[in-house]
Design an enzyme around this catalytic site. Structure first.
Site, PDB file in Angstrom:
ATOM      1  N   ASN A 216       0.804  -1.225   0.000  1.00  0.00           N
ATOM      2  CA  ASN A 216       0.000   0.000   0.000  1.00  0.00           C
ATOM      3  C   ASN A 216       0.838   1.276   0.000  1.00  0.00           C
ATOM      4  O   ASN A 216       0.298   2.373  -0.123  1.00  0.00           O
ATOM      5  CB  ASN A 216      -0.981   0.002   1.181  1.00  0.00           C
ATOM      6  CG  ASN A 216      -2.100  -1.008   0.978  1.00  0.00           C
ATOM      7  OD1 ASN A 216      -2.206  -1.606  -0.092  1.00  0.00           O
ATOM      8  ND2 ASN A 216      -2.916  -1.197   1.992  1.00  0.00           N
TER       9      ASN A 216
ATOM     10  N   ARG B  34      -8.126  -1.588  -7.927  1.00  0.00           N
ATOM     11  CA  ARG B  34      -8.654  -0.273  -7.559  1.00  0.00           C
ATOM     12  C   ARG B  34      -7.552   0.789  -7.443  1.00  0.00           C
ATOM     13  O   ARG B  34      -7.743   1.952  -7.791  1.00  0.00           O
ATOM     14  CB  ARG B  34      -9.404  -0.399  -6.236  1.00  0.00           C
ATOM     15  CG  ARG B  34     -10.022   0.899  -5.804  1.00  0.00           C
ATOM     16  CD  ARG B  34     -10.844   0.721  -4.561  1.00  0.00           C
ATOM     17  NE  ARG B  34     -11.088   1.996  -3.922  1.00  0.00           N
ATOM     18  CZ  ARG B  34     -12.068   2.818  -4.229  1.00  0.00           C
ATOM     19  NH1 ARG B  34     -12.907   2.487  -5.177  1.00  0.00           N
ATOM     20  NH2 ARG B  34     -12.223   3.962  -3.601  1.00  0.00           N
TER      21      ARG B  34
ATOM     22  N   PRO C 275     -16.739   3.614  -3.612  1.00  0.00           N
ATOM     23  CA  PRO C 275     -16.909   4.731  -4.551  1.00  0.00           C
ATOM     24  C   PRO C 275     -15.645   5.594  -4.651  1.00  0.00           C
ATOM     25  O   PRO C 275     -14.696   5.411  -3.878  1.00  0.00           O
ATOM     26  CB  PRO C 275     -18.058   5.539  -3.949  1.00  0.00           C
ATOM     27  CG  PRO C 275     -18.106   5.161  -2.515  1.00  0.00           C
ATOM     28  CD  PRO C 275     -17.508   3.794  -2.382  1.00  0.00           C
ATOM     29  N   ILE C 276     -15.665   6.566  -5.566  1.00  0.00           N
ATOM     30  CA  ILE C 276     -14.499   7.437  -5.765  1.00  0.00           C
ATOM     31  C   ILE C 276     -14.881   8.912  -5.609  1.00  0.00           C
ATOM     32  O   ILE C 276     -14.152   9.790  -6.017  1.00  0.00           O
ATOM     33  CB  ILE C 276     -13.863   7.209  -7.157  1.00  0.00           C
ATOM     34  CG1 ILE C 276     -14.953   7.273  -8.232  1.00  0.00           C
ATOM     35  CG2 ILE C 276     -13.078   5.925  -7.212  1.00  0.00           C
ATOM     36  CD1 ILE C 276     -14.426   7.490  -9.617  1.00  0.00           C
ATOM     37  N   ASP C 277     -16.067   9.139  -5.017  1.00  0.00           N
ATOM     38  CA  ASP C 277     -16.569  10.509  -4.902  1.00  0.00           C
ATOM     39  C   ASP C 277     -15.595  11.447  -4.182  1.00  0.00           C
ATOM     40  O   ASP C 277     -15.469  12.615  -4.555  1.00  0.00           O
ATOM     41  CB  ASP C 277     -17.932  10.504  -4.193  1.00  0.00           C
ATOM     42  CG  ASP C 277     -17.895   9.808  -2.849  1.00  0.00           C
ATOM     43  OD1 ASP C 277     -17.245   8.757  -2.762  1.00  0.00           O
ATOM     44  OD2 ASP C 277     -18.486  10.318  -1.889  1.00  0.00           O
ATOM     45  N   LEU C 278     -14.898  10.944  -3.180  1.00  0.00           N
ATOM     46  CA  LEU C 278     -14.002  11.822  -2.413  1.00  0.00           C
ATOM     47  C   LEU C 278     -12.778  12.239  -3.238  1.00  0.00           C
ATOM     48  O   LEU C 278     -12.297  13.364  -3.130  1.00  0.00           O
ATOM     49  CB  LEU C 278     -13.569  11.145  -1.108  1.00  0.00           C
ATOM     50  CG  LEU C 278     -14.722  10.798  -0.157  1.00  0.00           C
ATOM     51  CD1 LEU C 278     -14.234   9.963   1.023  1.00  0.00           C
ATOM     52  CD2 LEU C 278     -15.394  12.079   0.357  1.00  0.00           C
TER      53      LEU C 278
ATOM     54  N   ARG D 231      -1.767 -11.143  -4.674  1.00  0.00           N
ATOM     55  CA  ARG D 231      -1.815  -9.698  -4.920  1.00  0.00           C
ATOM     56  C   ARG D 231      -1.047  -8.941  -3.839  1.00  0.00           C
ATOM     57  O   ARG D 231      -0.534  -7.852  -4.086  1.00  0.00           O
ATOM     58  CB  ARG D 231      -3.264  -9.201  -4.917  1.00  0.00           C
ATOM     59  CG  ARG D 231      -4.088  -9.647  -6.100  1.00  0.00           C
ATOM     60  CD  ARG D 231      -5.440  -8.977  -6.089  1.00  0.00           C
ATOM     61  NE  ARG D 231      -5.276  -7.570  -5.753  1.00  0.00           N
ATOM     62  CZ  ARG D 231      -6.157  -6.843  -5.075  1.00  0.00           C
ATOM     63  NH1 ARG D 231      -7.266  -7.380  -4.663  1.00  0.00           N
ATOM     64  NH2 ARG D 231      -5.924  -5.584  -4.811  1.00  0.00           N
TER      65      ARG D 231
HETATM   66  C1  UD1 Z   1      -6.686   1.506   1.059  1.00  0.00           C
HETATM   67  C2  UD1 Z   1      -5.836   0.264   1.048  1.00  0.00           C
HETATM   68  C3  UD1 Z   1      -6.638  -0.931   1.542  1.00  0.00           C
HETATM   69  C4  UD1 Z   1      -7.266  -0.628   2.888  1.00  0.00           C
HETATM   70  C5  UD1 Z   1      -8.025   0.681   2.866  1.00  0.00           C
HETATM   71  C6  UD1 Z   1      -8.521   1.102   4.235  1.00  0.00           C
HETATM   72  C7  UD1 Z   1      -4.298   0.712  -0.756  1.00  0.00           C
HETATM   73  C8  UD1 Z   1      -3.824   0.362  -2.127  1.00  0.00           C
HETATM   74  N1  UD1 Z   1      -5.352   0.029  -0.301  1.00  0.00           N
HETATM   75  O1  UD1 Z   1      -7.748   1.306   0.135  1.00  0.00           O
HETATM   76  O2  UD1 Z   1      -5.767  -2.055   1.652  1.00  0.00           O
HETATM   77  O3  UD1 Z   1      -8.158  -1.676   3.234  1.00  0.00           O
HETATM   78  O4  UD1 Z   1      -7.187   1.738   2.373  1.00  0.00           O
HETATM   79  O5  UD1 Z   1      -7.476   1.174   5.140  1.00  0.00           O
HETATM   80  O6  UD1 Z   1      -3.710   1.526  -0.075  1.00  0.00           O
HETATM   81  N2  UD1 Z   1     -14.699   5.794   0.196  1.00  0.00           N
HETATM   82  C9  UD1 Z   1     -15.725   6.601  -0.256  1.00  0.00           C
HETATM   83  N3  UD1 Z   1     -15.459   7.468  -1.273  1.00  0.00           N
HETATM   84  C10 UD1 Z   1     -14.228   7.573  -1.831  1.00  0.00           C
HETATM   85  C11 UD1 Z   1     -13.185   6.756  -1.346  1.00  0.00           C
HETATM   86  C12 UD1 Z   1     -13.450   5.875  -0.335  1.00  0.00           C
HETATM   87  O7  UD1 Z   1     -16.861   6.506   0.223  1.00  0.00           O
HETATM   88  O8  UD1 Z   1     -14.051   8.398  -2.738  1.00  0.00           O
HETATM   89  C13 UD1 Z   1     -14.982   4.822   1.281  1.00  0.00           C
HETATM   90  C14 UD1 Z   1     -14.765   3.379   0.810  1.00  0.00           C
HETATM   91  O9  UD1 Z   1     -15.895   2.890   0.142  1.00  0.00           O
HETATM   92  C15 UD1 Z   1     -14.505   2.679   2.105  1.00  0.00           C
HETATM   93  C16 UD1 Z   1     -13.771   3.729   2.930  1.00  0.00           C
HETATM   94  O10 UD1 Z   1     -14.033   4.969   2.299  1.00  0.00           O
HETATM   95  O11 UD1 Z   1     -15.719   2.330   2.736  1.00  0.00           O
HETATM   96  C17 UD1 Z   1     -12.273   3.533   3.017  1.00  0.00           C
HETATM   97  O12 UD1 Z   1     -11.731   3.500   1.728  1.00  0.00           O
HETATM   98  P1  UD1 Z   1     -10.274   4.055   1.391  1.00  0.00           P
HETATM   99  O13 UD1 Z   1      -9.621   4.512   2.648  1.00  0.00           O
HETATM  100  O14 UD1 Z   1     -10.380   4.998   0.266  1.00  0.00           O
HETATM  101  O15 UD1 Z   1      -9.567   2.736   0.916  1.00  0.00           O
HETATM  102  P2  UD1 Z   1      -8.632   2.538  -0.345  1.00  0.00           P
HETATM  103  O16 UD1 Z   1      -7.758   3.724  -0.525  1.00  0.00           O
HETATM  104  O17 UD1 Z   1      -9.431   2.061  -1.491  1.00  0.00           O
END
Ligand code: UD1
Length: 418
Positions: free
Chosen positions: A23, A93, A123-126, A397
């Site tokens: 990560n 992702r 999602p990717i909204d943030l 992975r």
């Molecule tokens: C990263 C890690 C993953 C870990 C996760 C949480 C990497 C490559 N992966 O994933 O191993 O499990 O952090 O520690 O570093 N969310 C939204 N909107 C957004 C982005 C996220 O609602 O735009 C939500 C997601 O759906 C989820 C939560 O936020 O419920 C946490 O996600 P996020 O911290 O973004 O995880 P990743 O970066 O995908």
């Protein structure tokens, strides 16, 4: 197709060496795009996700050579109209992390919507909210997202949730923007600090990474550098649980106490004996496992990535344990596989109630995602009889040579081709 076959019941002993954090290295590889020149990432782990991001960068004219443990990247040939390979983006992702760097350097990026582990809607909204705050326009349609800006300018972003990926993407977009950017309610994970250290080495001006407020002063240009990312705290944690579950004495070299505090606290509460050193942790078995409750939270809370491995340990603690998953909405798929192995787990929404059992019984199970796969390996290490794990590509992975590392510790595990 490959499978793991485990024969349970062996005690582990010796040392295991932790690899560089998946990560950390994924966003760092994406960030090399910002340099427009040559970067070397040292001590790179041979992981499927790392190969995927290198291939993804190759699809946008970046040279990426993985040689003798280092990755040599050169993004000087990019012209700015490249479109990342959609198949690769959907595979992982973290591919979405190239969006911030491409937007920052070229003022335009078009990318397929990402894929990843099957653990929630993710999602990717943030990410997009952050790009908009930096002055980008966003178009979504036909499975693609396109962001454009003549020139990004600094902005103020409050994240509704401290998303790791969004914090990283916004930080990477902001480093070449005009003016200052503030990210509030930013993720505080050690990997964020590592990415910031890499960006600073390239010439970026960033303060507060590792806290909930990150301030970035935009600069005109960044330079190519060499960098070694931090060790993988989740891999380290998985081996800590392996030592605890098998009631063994093992040394985990590369386990950093600072990044593993919540796990250490929970293992101690569970009755696991451990010794903490500079750059290593020794697990010294236990005299019986006590039930515990865990609630996953953003860092420094208990990591969601350790939830499934920890559940395997909780299954053998005598009494009732509770897991509350607050980060991802669908991260209990390992529970039904553990139940096939005899675990007594009831799921109610985001909670899992676990009644301790005496032992797991080996059977055929499937890895449904990366960390779920790790949980099954852990259960297989102590199960009576033989455990066969299918779909182990998920495990590849994120765990470097897991069967080789476990074998070296004395486990009976084989990778077979079918
Ligand atoms: C990263 C890690 C993953 C870990 C996760 C949480 C990497 C490559 N992966 O994933 O191993 O499990 O952090 O520690 O570093 N969310 C939204 N909107 C957004 C982005 C996220 O609602 O735009 C939500 C997601 O759906 C989820 C939560 O936020 O419920 C946490 O996600 P996020 O911290 O973004 O995880 P990743 O970066 O995908």
């Amino acid at each position: 197709m490959e499978k793991f076959i485990l024969k349970g019941g062996k005690k582990l002993q010796g040392e295991v060496f932790v690899s560089v954090a998946k990560n950390s290295i994924l966003p760092i590889i994406a960030a090399t795009i910002l340099s427009g020149s040559k970067c070397t990432i040292e001590n790179a782990p041979e992981l499927e996700d790392v190969y995927v991001i290198c291939d993804l960068l190759k699809s946008i004219n970046v040279k990426a050579d993985f040689k003798e443990g280092s990755i040599y990247l050169d993004s000087s040939c990019m012209v700015g109209n490249e479109e990342p390979d959609s198949e690769l983006v959907r595979k992982m992702r973290a591919s979405f992390l190239i969006m911030g760097p491409m937007l920052s350097r070229f003022g335009r990026v078009k990318i397929s919507l990402p894929g990843g582990c099957n653990i929630g809607s993710r999602p990717i909204d943030l990410h997009l909210k952050g790009f908009k705050a930096l002055g980008a326009t966003i178009d979504l349609g036909h499975g693609f997202v396109e962001a454009k800006a003549d020139k990004l300018r600094g902005g103020s972003i409050y994240l509704d949730f401290p998303s790791v990926g969004a914090t990283e993407n916004i930080m990477m977009a902001a480093v070449l923007a005009d003016g200052d950017t503030i990210i509030e309610n930013a993720a505080e994970e050690p990997e964020i600090k590592d990415l910031a250290n890499f960006l600073v080495k390239m010439g970026a001006i960033i303060s507060g990474a590792g806290t909930d407020t990150i301030i970035i002063k935009g600069v005109k240009q960044l330079k190519g550098v060499s960098y070694t990312p931090i060790f993988d705290r989740i891999e380290a944690g998985t081996y800590m649980v392996a030592g605890a579950l098998t009631n063994s004495n093992i040394k985990i070299v590369g386990a950093e106490e600072e990044n593993l505090r919540s796990l250490i606290a929970k293992l101690i509460e569970c009755g696991v004996k451990l010794e903490i050193g500079q750059g290593f942790i020794i697990i010294n078995g236990h005299d019986g496992l006590s039930p515990i409750d865990i609630k996953t939270m953003p860092y420094p809370g208990f990591p969601t990535d350790m939830q499934s491995p920890m559940m395997s340990l909780m299954c053998l603690a005598q009494g009732t344990s509770i897991v509350t998953e607050t980060v991802f909405e669908n991260r209990f798929m390992h529970a039904s596989e553990l139940k096939r192995m005899g675990a007594n787990i009831k799921i109610d929404g985001r909670c899992a109630v676990i009644e301790g059992i005496k032992s797991f019984s080996g059977c055929n199970v499937k890895a449904t995602d990366l960390r779920a796969g790790a949980a099954l390996i852990l259960a297989g290490l102590v199960a009576e009889g033989t455990t066969t794990i299918e779909d182990i590509y998920h495990i590849d992975r994120g765990y470097v040579c897991i069967e080789k590392k476990l074998k070296k510790l004395g486990a009976n595990i084989e990778r077979i081709q079918v």
